[in-house]
Write a protein that holds these residues in place. Sequence first.
Motif, short mmCIF file in Angstrom:
data_model
loop_
_atom_site.label_atom_id
_atom_site.label_comp_id
_atom_site.label_asym_id
_atom_site.label_seq_id
_atom_site.Cartn_x
_atom_site.Cartn_y
_atom_site.Cartn_z
N ASN A 21 0.65 -1.27 0.00
CA ASN A 21 0.16 0.07 -0.04
C ASN A 21 0.79 1.30 0.06
N ASN A 32 5.73 -5.47 6.60
CA ASN A 32 5.66 -4.55 7.56
C ASN A 32 5.65 -5.28 9.03
N TRP A 87 6.22 7.06 3.96
CA TRP A 87 6.25 5.34 3.84
C TRP A 87 6.56 5.29 2.35
N ASN A 118 9.38 -0.46 7.40
CA ASN A 118 8.93 -1.19 6.33
C ASN A 118 10.44 -1.79 5.44
C1 GCU Z 1 1.71 2.91 8.88
C2 GCU Z 1 2.17 2.74 7.88
C3 GCU Z 1 2.68 1.16 7.75
C4 GCU Z 1 3.79 1.22 8.82
C5 GCU Z 1 3.39 1.52 10.38
C6 GCU Z 1 4.29 1.57 11.22
O1 GCU Z 1 0.61 2.32 9.52
O2 GCU Z 1 1.05 2.53 6.81
O3 GCU Z 1 3.35 0.93 6.70
O4 GCU Z 1 4.41 -0.18 8.97
O5 GCU Z 1 2.79 2.56 10.03
O6 GCU Z 1 4.28 2.55 11.86
O7 GCU Z 1 5.04 0.37 11.35
#
Ligand code: GCU
Length: 131
Positions: A21, A32, A87, A118
């Motif tokens: 995403n 993730n 991100w 990530n």
């Molecule tokens: C958000 C983001 C994720 C990430 C997450 C995090 O939710 O969309 O891709 O992994 O933050 O803080 O780890």
Amino acid sequence: GPTRYEAESAVVSAGGTIDANHAGYSGTGFANGANAVGSYVEWQVTGPASALTFGYANGTTAARPVDISVDGTVVAAAVPFPATGAWTTWSTVARSVSLPSGSHTVRVTATTADGPANLDYLDLSPEVRAS
Ligand code: GCU
């Protein structure tokens, strides 16, 4: 050149997911990892190699440190994966390593409650040989 091991082919510890995403990743997605101490992503790789390069994104404002281990031994502790600004902004962290020939397990394990950044891929750079 380097051999790429995509994170979508890696093992992700409980609570982690393979996501797609946030655009700009290599391959079909990224790992993730769960937001927890001890959360990990693990690759099976084939040596030899002289360096490990991790593709990653960290859309927060704080670095996300991980211990890097090879075959269960930490070879680099609390390596920071700095903020990338978004991100969808992907960067790399690299470390020298002395990885012999054959199959090895490379694991990155979060050392803070934020979990790992990530993670997009692990590149193995070939051993530099004297000519
Ligand atoms: C958000 C983001 C994720 C990430 C997450 C995090 O939710 O969309 O891709 O992994 O933050 O803080 O780890």
